[in-house]
Motif scaffolding. Structure first.
Motif, PDB file in Angstrom:
ATOM      1  N   ARG A 128      77.804 -26.138  36.467  1.00  0.00           N
ATOM      2  CA  ARG A 128      76.950 -26.069  37.626  1.00  0.00           C
ATOM      3  C   ARG A 128      76.897 -27.498  38.217  1.00  0.00           C
ATOM      4  N   PRO A 129      76.873 -27.710  39.449  1.00  0.00           N
ATOM      5  CA  PRO A 129      77.131 -28.982  40.069  1.00  0.00           C
ATOM      6  C   PRO A 129      75.922 -29.608  40.056  1.00  0.00           C
ATOM      7  N   LEU A 176      72.675 -38.046  48.557  1.00  0.00           N
ATOM      8  CA  LEU A 176      72.330 -37.229  47.511  1.00  0.00           C
ATOM      9  C   LEU A 176      71.944 -35.668  47.930  1.00  0.00           C
ATOM     10  N   ASN A 177      71.046 -35.481  48.744  1.00  0.00           N
ATOM     11  CA  ASN A 177      70.375 -34.677  48.897  1.00  0.00           C
ATOM     12  C   ASN A 177      71.064 -33.470  49.675  1.00  0.00           C
ATOM     13  N   VAL A 178      72.123 -33.969  50.217  1.00  0.00           N
ATOM     14  CA  VAL A 178      73.297 -33.061  50.893  1.00  0.00           C
ATOM     15  C   VAL A 178      74.573 -32.942  50.128  1.00  0.00           C
ATOM     16  N   SER A 179      74.547 -33.242  48.922  1.00  0.00           N
ATOM     17  CA  SER A 179      75.543 -33.538  47.976  1.00  0.00           C
ATOM     18  C   SER A 179      76.280 -32.167  47.798  1.00  0.00           C
ATOM     19  N   GLY A 180      75.723 -30.986  47.815  1.00  0.00           N
ATOM     20  CA  GLY A 180      76.040 -29.909  47.210  1.00  0.00           C
ATOM     21  C   GLY A 180      75.649 -29.394  45.761  1.00  0.00           C
ATOM     22  N   ALA A 181      74.910 -30.440  45.285  1.00  0.00           N
ATOM     23  CA  ALA A 181      74.418 -30.109  44.128  1.00  0.00           C
ATOM     24  C   ALA A 181      73.444 -29.053  43.883  1.00  0.00           C
ATOM     25  N   GLU A 182      73.536 -28.300  42.776  1.00  0.00           N
ATOM     26  CA  GLU A 182      72.390 -27.137  42.417  1.00  0.00           C
ATOM     27  C   GLU A 182      71.553 -27.761  41.328  1.00  0.00           C
ATOM     28  N   LEU A 183      71.458 -29.120  40.921  1.00  0.00           N
ATOM     29  CA  LEU A 183      70.637 -29.357  39.868  1.00  0.00           C
ATOM     30  C   LEU A 183      70.766 -30.980  39.705  1.00  0.00           C
ATOM     31  N   VAL A 184      69.421 -31.411  39.367  1.00  0.00           N
ATOM     32  CA  VAL A 184      69.590 -32.895  39.365  1.00  0.00           C
ATOM     33  C   VAL A 184      68.975 -33.256  37.928  1.00  0.00           C
ATOM     34  N   VAL A 185      69.931 -34.253  37.047  1.00  0.00           N
ATOM     35  CA  VAL A 185      69.458 -34.729  35.836  1.00  0.00           C
ATOM     36  C   VAL A 185      69.187 -35.834  35.977  1.00  0.00           C
ATOM     37  N   LEU A 186      67.805 -36.072  35.320  1.00  0.00           N
ATOM     38  CA  LEU A 186      67.016 -37.328  35.196  1.00  0.00           C
ATOM     39  C   LEU A 186      66.776 -37.892  33.760  1.00  0.00           C
ATOM     40  N   PRO A 187      67.614 -38.975  33.384  1.00  0.00           N
ATOM     41  CA  PRO A 187      67.476 -39.519  32.025  1.00  0.00           C
ATOM     42  C   PRO A 187      66.137 -40.586  32.222  1.00  0.00           C
ATOM     43  N   GLY A 204      63.500 -28.963  46.318  1.00  0.00           N
ATOM     44  CA  GLY A 204      64.506 -27.738  46.395  1.00  0.00           C
ATOM     45  C   GLY A 204      65.327 -27.817  45.230  1.00  0.00           C
ATOM     46  N   LEU A 205      65.715 -28.913  44.468  1.00  0.00           N
ATOM     47  CA  LEU A 205      66.904 -28.705  43.331  1.00  0.00           C
ATOM     48  C   LEU A 205      65.812 -28.847  42.082  1.00  0.00           C
ATOM     49  N   PRO A 206      66.200 -27.805  41.072  1.00  0.00           N
ATOM     50  CA  PRO A 206      65.531 -28.030  40.041  1.00  0.00           C
ATOM     51  C   PRO A 206      66.210 -29.339  39.235  1.00  0.00           C
ATOM     52  N   ALA A 207      65.218 -29.737  38.390  1.00  0.00           N
ATOM     53  CA  ALA A 207      65.248 -31.228  37.899  1.00  0.00           C
ATOM     54  C   ALA A 207      64.903 -31.136  36.499  1.00  0.00           C
ATOM     55  N   VAL A 208      66.059 -31.755  35.862  1.00  0.00           N
ATOM     56  CA  VAL A 208      65.922 -31.585  34.205  1.00  0.00           C
ATOM     57  C   VAL A 208      65.725 -33.147  33.579  1.00  0.00           C
ATOM     58  N   LEU A 209      64.608 -33.189  33.064  1.00  0.00           N
ATOM     59  CA  LEU A 209      64.223 -34.418  32.314  1.00  0.00           C
ATOM     60  C   LEU A 209      64.982 -34.564  31.039  1.00  0.00           C
ATOM     61  N   VAL A 210      65.899 -35.699  30.862  1.00  0.00           N
ATOM     62  CA  VAL A 210      66.489 -35.610  29.369  1.00  0.00           C
ATOM     63  C   VAL A 210      66.129 -37.012  28.950  1.00  0.00           C
ATOM     64  N   ASP A 211      66.363 -37.018  27.470  1.00  0.00           N
ATOM     65  CA  ASP A 211      66.190 -38.407  26.747  1.00  0.00           C
ATOM     66  C   ASP A 211      67.385 -39.220  27.055  1.00  0.00           C
ATOM     67  N   GLY A 212      67.160 -40.181  27.574  1.00  0.00           N
ATOM     68  CA  GLY A 212      68.546 -41.236  27.827  1.00  0.00           C
ATOM     69  C   GLY A 212      69.148 -41.543  26.780  1.00  0.00           C
ATOM     70  N   ARG A 213      68.442 -41.786  25.546  1.00  0.00           N
ATOM     71  CA  ARG A 213      69.158 -42.037  24.300  1.00  0.00           C
ATOM     72  C   ARG A 213      70.123 -41.126  23.797  1.00  0.00           C
ATOM     73  N   HIS A 214      69.867 -39.730  23.989  1.00  0.00           N
ATOM     74  CA  HIS A 214      70.607 -38.661  23.799  1.00  0.00           C
ATOM     75  C   HIS A 214      71.737 -38.715  24.728  1.00  0.00           C
ATOM     76  N   LEU A 215      71.724 -39.069  25.898  1.00  0.00           N
ATOM     77  CA  LEU A 215      72.781 -38.851  27.054  1.00  0.00           C
ATOM     78  C   LEU A 215      73.636 -40.175  27.099  1.00  0.00           C
ATOM     79  N   THR A 216      73.357 -41.389  26.646  1.00  0.00           N
ATOM     80  CA  THR A 216      74.049 -42.598  26.925  1.00  0.00           C
ATOM     81  C   THR A 216      74.376 -43.488  25.678  1.00  0.00           C
ATOM     82  N   TRP A 217      73.697 -43.079  24.321  1.00  0.00           N
ATOM     83  CA  TRP A 217      73.674 -43.961  23.413  1.00  0.00           C
ATOM     84  C   TRP A 217      75.093 -43.144  22.147  1.00  0.00           C
TER      85      TRP A 217
END
Length: 234
Positions: A128-129, A176-187, A204-217
């Protein structure tokens, strides 16, 4: 040994494996709880004189987290500085093992558990972009060649800025809002995106909030990160 860590991820890795080995850590080293090592400033502005005064046998650093000038100053003071490079999951495992070996430590159980957890993931779904902001005011996103981007790719997320010339490009919100993305991931780190601060910028974009430690540590958190990120993205 006496070890100073200039990287929060590596602080956690060393402290969990051998409590008491660390004599100095940065102000951003928040895990594990109860660290008693001396605080020597930030990752980008460590007090190099204070580090030298601790007489460490080893200083662990990272080419992205820490500045070349600070590493050079520590080496000029006669200190042994190990600089890691972590831009993929495979590099993370290899570099953590290198650090722990340099500290005179055996391979810990959590490292094998982390390898097993990521190897056990099912094949990712069709990519998914997505855009992955890491800061706002100004807006910055994941670009090319990043550890977080590699993790997301293994979970079926295609970073639309993965081909950008910069690793963390500044991109205007309108773009960013015309990048063709279908999802935004927000740590929630380094910028603390929340349900009330971030998703509203991408209507209009589904947003997924994630734990930044899981994503970057890279460290003991990797053992749980595979399942936690996969669940969040589902």
């Amino acid at each position: 040994m006496r070890v100073v860590s200039l990287v929060p991820s590596l602080t956690e890795a060393v402290a969990v494996t051998a409590p008491g080995l660390l004599v100095g850590v940065t102000d951003w080293c928040t895990r594990p709880a109860g660290l008693t090592a001396a605080r020597i400033g930030g990752t980008k502005n460590p007090d190099t004189a204070a580090v030298a005064a601790l007489r460490p046998d080893l200083v662990v650093a990272n080419e992205e987290e820490n500045r070349e000038a600070d590493v050079a100053a520590l080496r000029e003071a006669g200190l042994n500085v190990l600089v890691t490079e972590v831009r993929t999951l495979g590099q993370a495992f290899a570099e953590m093992e290198r650090v722990l070996t340099a500290c005179g430590l055996p391979r810990p159980d959590w490292l094998e558990e982390s390898r097993t957890a990521w190897a056990a993931l099912p094949p990712p779904p069709a990519p998914r972009p997505a855009i992955v902001p890491v800061w706002r005011r100004p807006w910055m996103v994941l670009g090319r060649d990043t550890f977080a981007g590699d993790l997301l790719a293994r979970l079926g997320v295609r970073n639309v800025y993965a081909g950008h010339q910069d690793r963390y490009p500044r991109v205007p919100l309108a773009e960013l809002n015309v990048s063709g993305a279908e999802l935004v991931v927000l740590p929630d780190e380094p910028y603390r995106f929340t349900a009330a601060d971030g998703p509203e910028a991408f209507p209009g974009l589904p947003a997924v909030l994630v734990d930044g430690r899981h994503l970057t540590w890279y460290g003991p958190s990797l053992a749980e990160a595979a399942g936690a990120l996969r669940a969040a993205l589902r």
